[in-house]
Design a protein around this motif. Structure first.
Motif, PDB file in Angstrom:
ATOM      1  N   ILE A 113       0.804  -1.210   0.000  1.00 32.83           N
ATOM      2  CA  ILE A 113       0.000   0.000   0.000  1.00 32.83           C
ATOM      3  C   ILE A 113       0.845   1.272   0.000  1.00 32.83           C
ATOM      4  O   ILE A 113       0.445   2.297  -0.545  1.00 32.83           O
ATOM      5  CB  ILE A 113      -0.964  -0.001   1.219  1.00 32.83           C
ATOM      6  N   CYS A 114       2.035   1.214   0.579  1.00 33.63           N
ATOM      7  CA  CYS A 114       2.854   2.427   0.726  1.00 33.63           C
ATOM      8  C   CYS A 114       3.705   2.741  -0.495  1.00 33.63           C
ATOM      9  O   CYS A 114       4.167   3.879  -0.652  1.00 33.63           O
ATOM     10  CB  CYS A 114       3.756   2.313   1.952  1.00 33.63           C
ATOM     11  N   ASN A 115       3.930   1.747  -1.366  1.00 34.35           N
ATOM     12  CA  ASN A 115       4.854   2.011  -2.478  1.00 34.35           C
ATOM     13  C   ASN A 115       4.514   1.244  -3.754  1.00 34.35           C
ATOM     14  O   ASN A 115       5.379   1.028  -4.596  1.00 34.35           O
ATOM     15  CB  ASN A 115       6.292   1.691  -2.056  1.00 34.35           C
ATOM     16  N   PHE A 116       3.262   0.808  -3.904  1.00 33.64           N
ATOM     17  CA  PHE A 116       2.921  -0.004  -5.078  1.00 33.64           C
ATOM     18  C   PHE A 116       3.158   0.763  -6.380  1.00 33.64           C
ATOM     19  O   PHE A 116       2.994   1.983  -6.456  1.00 33.64           O
ATOM     20  CB  PHE A 116       1.468  -0.484  -4.999  1.00 33.64           C
ATOM     21  N   VAL A 117       3.571   0.016  -7.402  1.00 26.57           N
ATOM     22  CA  VAL A 117       3.715   0.576  -8.743  1.00 26.57           C
ATOM     23  C   VAL A 117       2.312   0.780  -9.314  1.00 26.57           C
ATOM     24  O   VAL A 117       1.457  -0.107  -9.217  1.00 26.57           O
ATOM     25  CB  VAL A 117       4.525  -0.378  -9.647  1.00 26.57           C
ATOM     26  N   GLY A 161       0.076   5.134   3.047  1.00 21.42           N
ATOM     27  CA  GLY A 161      -0.855   4.399   2.191  1.00 21.42           C
ATOM     28  C   GLY A 161      -1.896   5.324   1.592  1.00 21.42           C
ATOM     29  O   GLY A 161      -2.240   5.227   0.404  1.00 21.42           O
ATOM     30  N   THR A 162      -2.395   6.240   2.405  1.00 19.53           N
ATOM     31  CA  THR A 162      -3.369   7.212   1.897  1.00 19.53           C
ATOM     32  C   THR A 162      -2.723   8.122   0.861  1.00 19.53           C
ATOM     33  O   THR A 162      -3.298   8.382  -0.207  1.00 19.53           O
ATOM     34  CB  THR A 162      -3.944   8.053   3.055  1.00 19.53           C
ATOM     35  N   ARG A 163      -1.530   8.597   1.161  1.00 16.19           N
ATOM     36  CA  ARG A 163      -0.836   9.486   0.212  1.00 16.19           C
ATOM     37  C   ARG A 163      -0.596   8.776  -1.129  1.00 16.19           C
ATOM     38  O   ARG A 163      -0.794   9.357  -2.207  1.00 16.19           O
ATOM     39  CB  ARG A 163       0.500   9.942   0.800  1.00 16.19           C
ATOM     40  N   ARG A 164      -0.190   7.507  -1.055  1.00 14.32           N
ATOM     41  CA  ARG A 164       0.110   6.772  -2.291  1.00 14.32           C
ATOM     42  C   ARG A 164      -1.148   6.569  -3.132  1.00 14.32           C
ATOM     43  O   ARG A 164      -1.123   6.724  -4.359  1.00 14.32           O
ATOM     44  CB  ARG A 164       0.737   5.413  -1.937  1.00 14.32           C
ATOM     45  N   THR A 165      -2.260   6.232  -2.486  1.00 11.34           N
ATOM     46  CA  THR A 165      -3.492   6.028  -3.245  1.00 11.34           C
ATOM     47  C   THR A 165      -4.024   7.334  -3.815  1.00 11.34           C
ATOM     48  O   THR A 165      -4.616   7.350  -4.902  1.00 11.34           O
ATOM     49  CB  THR A 165      -4.578   5.358  -2.380  1.00 11.34           C
ATOM     50  N   LEU A 166      -3.810   8.437  -3.108  1.00 13.98           N
ATOM     51  CA  LEU A 166      -4.222   9.736  -3.641  1.00 13.98           C
ATOM     52  C   LEU A 166      -3.380  10.130  -4.859  1.00 13.98           C
ATOM     53  O   LEU A 166      -3.906  10.679  -5.835  1.00 13.98           O
ATOM     54  CB  LEU A 166      -4.118  10.803  -2.549  1.00 13.98           C
ATOM     55  N   GLU A 167      -2.085   9.856  -4.803  1.00 16.54           N
ATOM     56  CA  GLU A 167      -1.232  10.117  -5.957  1.00 16.54           C
ATOM     57  C   GLU A 167      -1.685   9.282  -7.148  1.00 16.54           C
ATOM     58  O   GLU A 167      -1.718   9.759  -8.289  1.00 16.54           O
ATOM     59  CB  GLU A 167       0.234   9.813  -5.614  1.00 16.54           C
ATOM     60  N   PHE A 168      -2.035   8.023  -6.864  1.00 15.04           N
ATOM     61  CA  PHE A 168      -2.525   7.161  -7.934  1.00 15.04           C
ATOM     62  C   PHE A 168      -3.840   7.689  -8.494  1.00 15.04           C
ATOM     63  O   PHE A 168      -4.061   7.716  -9.711  1.00 15.04           O
ATOM     64  CB  PHE A 168      -2.687   5.729  -7.418  1.00 15.04           C
ATOM     65  N   ALA A 169      -4.733   8.107  -7.610  1.00 12.80           N
ATOM     66  CA  ALA A 169      -6.016   8.656  -8.056  1.00 12.80           C
ATOM     67  C   ALA A 169      -5.801   9.866  -8.962  1.00 12.80           C
ATOM     68  O   ALA A 169      -6.498  10.046  -9.971  1.00 12.80           O
ATOM     69  CB  ALA A 169      -6.868   9.036  -6.851  1.00 12.80           C
ATOM     70  N   LYS A 170      -4.823  10.681  -8.617  1.00 11.46           N
ATOM     71  CA  LYS A 170      -4.538  11.907  -9.375  1.00 11.46           C
ATOM     72  C   LYS A 170      -4.139  11.596 -10.815  1.00 11.46           C
ATOM     73  O   LYS A 170      -4.591  12.268 -11.751  1.00 11.46           O
ATOM     74  CB  LYS A 170      -3.424  12.680  -8.669  1.00 11.46           C
TER      75      LYS A 170
END
Length: 348
Positions: free
Chosen positions: A88-92, A127-136
């Motif tokens: 969750i913290c660093n997924f590609v 994990g939240t930051r990473r998913t938000l970056e992905f959402a962006k």
């Protein structure tokens, strides 16, 4: 083996059917898809996609796809679901566009808090930051964060139900606040991303729930009580039995989460949970009555004279007034359903 009852999936479909058109020809990314919330999300998603004949796909982030394949082969092999390996913290980031994202990928295992509070805090935020970056970058329009009632900190003795407007917070000098404070920071991160990148952020502050897939061997009182009752053992309450809690059945929970994702206001938190309070002692009594009235209940501590019971009860008026959400399955029926889910044949 844990099983979902077909009637529960039908219940979810009946109360969310009008919302699903926007998922047709779309993809949703889900974190935490192999946990308690996640399994119910996948069960309801696949069932509804089949029943409504939607062309929709869910991509599920997991550290260990093979482990989940052993746990739920019927979900793992479903054509509407794809499993994507990563942390969750660093997924590609997976390729392609996604219209929706549900971030439910935070452990609720109390043992992790005891062993590594800092690690838990960091995982929640990163994990939240990473998913938000992905959402962006992936075109996500609607993002649901499964937050927690823990963001309010200790419920005041004078407050019967916590509303979303309560400005309390966890004690920042108590390391046990790592979970609640992590969720608070996650909510702020979501709001910042919504403002800067135009993502619709839906926030569900979740309280207590149960149903199939709930672990029976962790720190969840109701799961432990039902496990002991099914096995014919005495029900053990480690405390004094006075704390007040409320419980929402998992199929109702799914109705709330899907509705909040599709229809909830952006950056407008909703408490998610039952507002019908019950003491831990009374909960144990109900479980015993349903399973076997002869089961003994052991209470480890004696309540102090004049003690005000600890409370953890949401005010659910916002969800009702804004989205017409309410508890539809009462506690006794929910417990019966949960017990049946441990014994009945899985839906065909």
């Amino acid at each position: 083996m844990t099983k979902i009852l077909k009637e529960d999936l039908q219940h979810i479909l009946i109360h969310t059917e009008s919302l699903w058109d926007e998922m047709n020809e779309k993809r949703i990314f889900i974190t935490g898809g192999t946990g308690f919330f996640g399994c119910w999300l996948l069960e309801s998603f696949t069932y509804i996609v089949e029943q409504l004949k939607l062309s929709a796909q869910a991509v599920i982030l997991t550290r260990d796809p093979e482990k989940f394949k052993q746990k739920c082969p019927h979900l793992f092999n479903h054509p509407a679901i794809e499993f994507y390996q990563g942390d969750i913290c660093n997924f590609v980031f997976p390729k392609g566009e996604f219209s929706h994202l549900i971030h439910a990928g935070t452990s609720t295992n109390a043992r992790l808090y005891q062993d590594n509070h800092l690690g838990m805090f960091n995982e929640i935020i990163e994990g939240t930051r990473r998913t938000l970056e992905f959402a962006k970058v992936s075109g996500v329009k609607k993002y649901l964060l499964t937050s927690s009632g823990a963001v309010y900190g200790k419920q005041p003795d004078t407050m019967s139900h916590i509303p979303e407007t309560y400005q309390g917070s966890p004690d920042t000098c108590n390391i046990a606040s790592s979970y609640g404070e992590g969720k608070r920071v996650s909510e702020l991160l979501c709001t910042l991303y919504s403002q800067q990148y135009g993502i619709e952020i839906k926030i569900a502050r979740c309280f207590a729930f149960f149903g199939a897939y709930l672990p029976l061997n962790l720190h969840f009182a109701i799961g432990n009580f039902i496990r002991d009752a099914i096995e014919g053992k005495k029900i053990e309450i480690k405390g004094d039995g006075t704390p007040l809690r409320s419980y929402l059945y998992a199929s109702d929970l799914m109705i709330w989460l899907w509705t909040i994702l599709f229809k909830g206001k952006s950056c407008f938190p909703y408490n998610v949970g039952s507002d019908e309070e019950i003491s831990i002692k009374e909960l144990a009594k109900i479980v015993a009555e349903i399973c076997s009235p002869t089961i003994e209940i052991y209470i480890g501590k004696t309540p102090l004279v004049g003690q005000i019971p600890e409370r953890y009860i949401p005010c659910a008026q916002r969800a009702y007034l804004e989205l017409k959400l309410k508890q539809k399955i009462d506690l006794k029926m929910s417990i019966k359903k949960f017990i049946n889910s441990q014994t009945e044949i899985i839906y065909e």
